[in-house]
Design a protein around this motif. Structure first.
Motif, PDB file in Angstrom:
ATOM      1  N   LEU A 132      39.673  48.920  29.664  1.00 23.32           N
ATOM      2  CA  LEU A 132      40.539  47.858  30.397  1.00 23.32           C
ATOM      3  C   LEU A 132      41.296  47.209  29.597  1.00 23.32           C
ATOM      4  O   LEU A 132      42.613  47.261  29.838  1.00 23.32           O
ATOM      5  CB  LEU A 132      39.697  46.631  31.289  1.00 23.32           C
ATOM      6  CG  LEU A 132      38.712  47.186  32.165  1.00 23.32           C
ATOM      7  CD1 LEU A 132      37.807  46.015  32.817  1.00 23.32           C
ATOM      8  CD2 LEU A 132      39.714  47.452  33.616  1.00 23.32           C
ATOM      9  N   ASP A 184      44.471  49.093  30.761  1.00 22.82           N
ATOM     10  CA  ASP A 184      45.336  48.196  31.755  1.00 22.82           C
ATOM     11  C   ASP A 184      45.933  46.845  31.106  1.00 22.82           C
ATOM     12  O   ASP A 184      46.357  46.146  31.796  1.00 22.82           O
ATOM     13  CB  ASP A 184      44.315  47.777  32.978  1.00 22.82           C
ATOM     14  CG  ASP A 184      43.767  49.055  33.622  1.00 22.82           C
ATOM     15  OD1 ASP A 184      44.597  49.773  33.861  1.00 22.82           O
ATOM     16  OD2 ASP A 184      42.802  49.165  33.967  1.00 22.82           O
ATOM     17  N   TRP A 229      43.527  41.296  33.876  1.00 24.41           N
ATOM     18  CA  TRP A 229      44.681  41.953  33.990  1.00 24.41           C
ATOM     19  C   TRP A 229      45.038  41.979  35.431  1.00 24.41           C
ATOM     20  O   TRP A 229      44.761  41.433  36.280  1.00 24.41           O
ATOM     21  CB  TRP A 229      44.063  43.378  33.699  1.00 24.41           C
ATOM     22  CG  TRP A 229      43.335  44.081  34.471  1.00 24.41           C
ATOM     23  CD1 TRP A 229      43.397  45.033  35.506  1.00 24.41           C
ATOM     24  CD2 TRP A 229      41.688  43.666  34.542  1.00 24.41           C
ATOM     25  NE1 TRP A 229      42.157  45.487  35.917  1.00 24.41           N
ATOM     26  CE2 TRP A 229      41.168  44.920  35.524  1.00 24.41           C
ATOM     27  CE3 TRP A 229      40.831  42.942  34.003  1.00 24.41           C
ATOM     28  CZ2 TRP A 229      39.833  44.527  35.927  1.00 24.41           C
ATOM     29  CZ3 TRP A 229      39.556  42.968  34.075  1.00 24.41           C
ATOM     30  CH2 TRP A 229      38.989  43.962  35.301  1.00 24.41           C
TER      31      TRP A 229
END
Length: 142
Positions: free
Chosen positions: A53, A57, A71
């Motif tokens: 992540l 992201d 995020w």
């Protein structure tokens, strides 16, 4: 609605936050907030998921609060001939005493009109409001 509730069951949604029936109209926002349980694959920790992540992201700590990873992503869809944008903000915090194998995931979905003047500022302000709200979260002993 069936599809929405089916998806909520699939991701182990444990809470849905919205104004109550008696809430004033001014408390209604074009946003939903849900909380669900996120688990590591095959009972493993979420460490690899979290690393992904961060890499893929752009997930970062919520402000300076390292208890939460945050995020967001944006998308635009056509619904009944109208362009509708969604900004999805996800907050992830580990469940204590699980060895980071489970986390509580809050998902905020803001719907908005990208063609409206001031839309970007409105979405930013709503994001800041929910960031402040989530930063007050704390675990308590059962």
């Amino acid at each position: 609605m069936k599809r929405l509730f089916s998806e909520m069951r699939r991701v182990e949604t444990v809470a849905f936050f919205a104004p109550g029936d008696s809430a004033p109209d001014s408390s209604r926002l074009p946003a939903t907030l849900t909380a669900s349980v996120r688990r590591g694959q095959n009972g493993e920790s979420l460490d690899n998921t979290i690393a992904g992540l961060i890499r893929r992201d752009g997930a970062t700590a919520l402000a300076d609060d390292k208890r939460f990873l945050r995020w967001e992503r944006d998308s635009i869809e056509r619904m009944e001939g109208t362009q509708v944008a969604t900004t999805t903000v996800v907050y992830l915090t580990p469940v204590p005493d699980t060895g980071r194998k489970r986390a509580l995931q809050f998902t905020l979905v803001i719907t908005h009109n990208p063609d409206e003047v001031g839309d970007e500022e409105f979405v930013s302000a709503l994001g800041a409001l929910f960031d402040a709200h989530l930063s007050t979260f704390s675990w308590s002993a059962a």
